[in-house]
Design a protein around this motif. Sequence first.
Motif, PDB file in Angstrom:
ATOM      1  N   ASP A 261       0.831  -1.197   0.000  1.00 35.02           N
ATOM      2  CA  ASP A 261       0.000   0.000   0.000  1.00 35.02           C
ATOM      3  C   ASP A 261       0.871   1.254   0.000  1.00 35.02           C
ATOM      4  O   ASP A 261       0.364   2.369   0.091  1.00 35.02           O
ATOM      5  CB  ASP A 261      -0.999   0.010   1.164  1.00 35.02           C
ATOM      6  N   LEU A 262       2.176   1.069  -0.143  1.00 32.17           N
ATOM      7  CA  LEU A 262       3.085   2.215  -0.221  1.00 32.17           C
ATOM      8  C   LEU A 262       3.043   2.809  -1.623  1.00 32.17           C
ATOM      9  O   LEU A 262       2.896   2.097  -2.614  1.00 32.17           O
ATOM     10  CB  LEU A 262       4.525   1.792   0.085  1.00 32.17           C
ATOM     11  N   THR A 263       3.198   4.124  -1.698  1.00 35.93           N
ATOM     12  CA  THR A 263       3.295   4.803  -2.990  1.00 35.93           C
ATOM     13  C   THR A 263       4.659   5.464  -3.080  1.00 35.93           C
ATOM     14  O   THR A 263       5.358   5.624  -2.070  1.00 35.93           O
ATOM     15  CB  THR A 263       2.185   5.857  -3.143  1.00 35.93           C
ATOM     16  N   ASN A 264       5.051   5.823  -4.266  1.00 36.63           N
ATOM     17  CA  ASN A 264       6.333   6.502  -4.489  1.00 36.63           C
ATOM     18  C   ASN A 264       7.517   5.710  -3.949  1.00 36.63           C
ATOM     19  O   ASN A 264       8.388   6.253  -3.291  1.00 36.63           O
ATOM     20  CB  ASN A 264       6.318   7.908  -3.870  1.00 36.63           C
ATOM     21  N   VAL A 265       7.527   4.420  -4.237  1.00 32.73           N
ATOM     22  CA  VAL A 265       8.632   3.555  -3.812  1.00 32.73           C
ATOM     23  C   VAL A 265       9.338   3.063  -5.066  1.00 32.73           C
ATOM     24  O   VAL A 265       8.696   2.672  -6.040  1.00 32.73           O
ATOM     25  CB  VAL A 265       8.099   2.346  -2.999  1.00 32.73           C
ATOM     26  N   ASP A 266      10.667   3.078  -5.045  1.00 35.27           N
ATOM     27  CA  ASP A 266      11.429   2.557  -6.181  1.00 35.27           C
ATOM     28  C   ASP A 266      11.050   1.112  -6.428  1.00 35.27           C
ATOM     29  O   ASP A 266      10.934   0.319  -5.501  1.00 35.27           O
ATOM     30  CB  ASP A 266      12.940   2.642  -5.903  1.00 35.27           C
ATOM     31  N   ASP A 267      10.869   0.759  -7.696  1.00 36.11           N
ATOM     32  CA  ASP A 267      10.503  -0.602  -8.077  1.00 36.11           C
ATOM     33  C   ASP A 267      11.749  -1.412  -8.412  1.00 36.11           C
ATOM     34  O   ASP A 267      11.837  -2.002  -9.489  1.00 36.11           O
ATOM     35  CB  ASP A 267       9.547  -0.567  -9.267  1.00 36.11           C
ATOM     36  N   ASP A 268      12.704  -1.439  -7.508  1.00 37.07           N
ATOM     37  CA  ASP A 268      13.965  -2.121  -7.786  1.00 37.07           C
ATOM     38  C   ASP A 268      13.845  -3.645  -7.752  1.00 37.07           C
ATOM     39  O   ASP A 268      14.780  -4.348  -8.105  1.00 37.07           O
ATOM     40  CB  ASP A 268      15.062  -1.653  -6.834  1.00 37.07           C
ATOM     41  N   LEU A 269      12.690  -4.195  -7.378  1.00 43.29           N
ATOM     42  CA  LEU A 269      12.499  -5.639  -7.423  1.00 43.29           C
ATOM     43  C   LEU A 269      12.120  -6.107  -8.829  1.00 43.29           C
ATOM     44  O   LEU A 269      12.134  -7.294  -9.105  1.00 43.29           O
ATOM     45  CB  LEU A 269      11.420  -6.077  -6.418  1.00 43.29           C
ATOM     46  N   ALA A 270      11.795  -5.186  -9.719  1.00 41.57           N
ATOM     47  CA  ALA A 270      11.457  -5.493 -11.112  1.00 41.57           C
ATOM     48  C   ALA A 270      10.362  -6.554 -11.223  1.00 41.57           C
ATOM     49  O   ALA A 270      10.481  -7.508 -11.983  1.00 41.57           O
ATOM     50  CB  ALA A 270      12.710  -5.907 -11.880  1.00 41.57           C
ATOM     51  N   LEU A 271       9.317  -6.395 -10.432  1.00 40.86           N
ATOM     52  CA  LEU A 271       8.188  -7.321 -10.423  1.00 40.86           C
ATOM     53  C   LEU A 271       6.896  -6.540 -10.588  1.00 40.86           C
ATOM     54  O   LEU A 271       6.850  -5.345 -10.248  1.00 40.86           O
ATOM     55  CB  LEU A 271       8.129  -8.071  -9.085  1.00 40.86           C
ATOM     56  N   PRO A 272       5.836  -7.189 -11.054  1.00 43.50           N
ATOM     57  CA  PRO A 272       4.546  -6.493 -11.061  1.00 43.50           C
ATOM     58  C   PRO A 272       4.203  -6.018  -9.649  1.00 43.50           C
ATOM     59  O   PRO A 272       4.427  -6.741  -8.676  1.00 43.50           O
ATOM     60  CB  PRO A 272       3.562  -7.576 -11.520  1.00 43.50           C
ATOM     61  N   ARG A 273       3.704  -4.810  -9.572  1.00 40.55           N
ATOM     62  CA  ARG A 273       3.371  -4.226  -8.273  1.00 40.55           C
ATOM     63  C   ARG A 273       1.853  -4.115  -8.170  1.00 40.55           C
ATOM     64  O   ARG A 273       1.209  -3.485  -8.999  1.00 40.55           O
ATOM     65  CB  ARG A 273       4.016  -2.857  -8.162  1.00 40.55           C
ATOM     66  N   LEU A 274       1.300  -4.757  -7.140  1.00 41.74           N
ATOM     67  CA  LEU A 274      -0.140  -4.794  -6.929  1.00 41.74           C
ATOM     68  C   LEU A 274      -0.506  -3.912  -5.740  1.00 41.74           C
ATOM     69  O   LEU A 274       0.235  -3.857  -4.754  1.00 41.74           O
ATOM     70  CB  LEU A 274      -0.585  -6.236  -6.662  1.00 41.74           C
ATOM     71  N   ASN A 275      -1.646  -3.258  -5.851  1.00 41.22           N
ATOM     72  CA  ASN A 275      -2.130  -2.437  -4.745  1.00 41.22           C
ATOM     73  C   ASN A 275      -2.722  -3.370  -3.691  1.00 41.22           C
ATOM     74  O   ASN A 275      -3.673  -4.105  -3.977  1.00 41.22           O
ATOM     75  CB  ASN A 275      -3.173  -1.443  -5.250  1.00 41.22           C
TER      76      ASN A 275
END
Length: 167
Positions: A133-147
């Motif tokens: 539920d965090l926003t504005n986080v670097d997506d350094d895991l390179a995975l689909p990000r689900l809310n």
Amino acid sequence: MAYCLGFAGYSDSGKTTLIARLLVEMKYRGHRIGVMKHDAHGHYKEVQGADSTVFVERDADVVVTISPNALHVYEKMESPCLEEQLAAYDHLDYIFIEGFKKEKHPKIGVYRTIEQKELLKGLAPSLIAVATDLTNVDDDLALPRLNLNDIRGIADFIEQFFVNCQF
């Protein structure tokens, strides 16, 4: 064949809440769902004072409680194996697994803090997505990000993942 999907995260990351909410949505969609939870520290206890608890306390190796609409099994076992339990419930559509971080089944990583996210990096090979539920986080895991709060969206992702994968 049941599709097995884990939910990995650390304490207070929201795994149990997510699974509980997903259960409602997936049941609404007509799926038969099982849940297996890892009790790594052996804290689970039978309900105090129940007949089945008395039998467990008296060292029964197996206690089976049969009700009109349920079956509860308690069985003592040295080093129980997740794979054996998954096979026993293969008649379901999905089995959601909470915990068992180090097992190889596909997992959705769940986090609510940057610290929890950092801990998930060690699980990356088996992660198929992350839910937060965090926003504005670097997506350094390179995975689909689900809310984490979009239960329908997560259920859609799960269904599509298994439709598109060849297991």
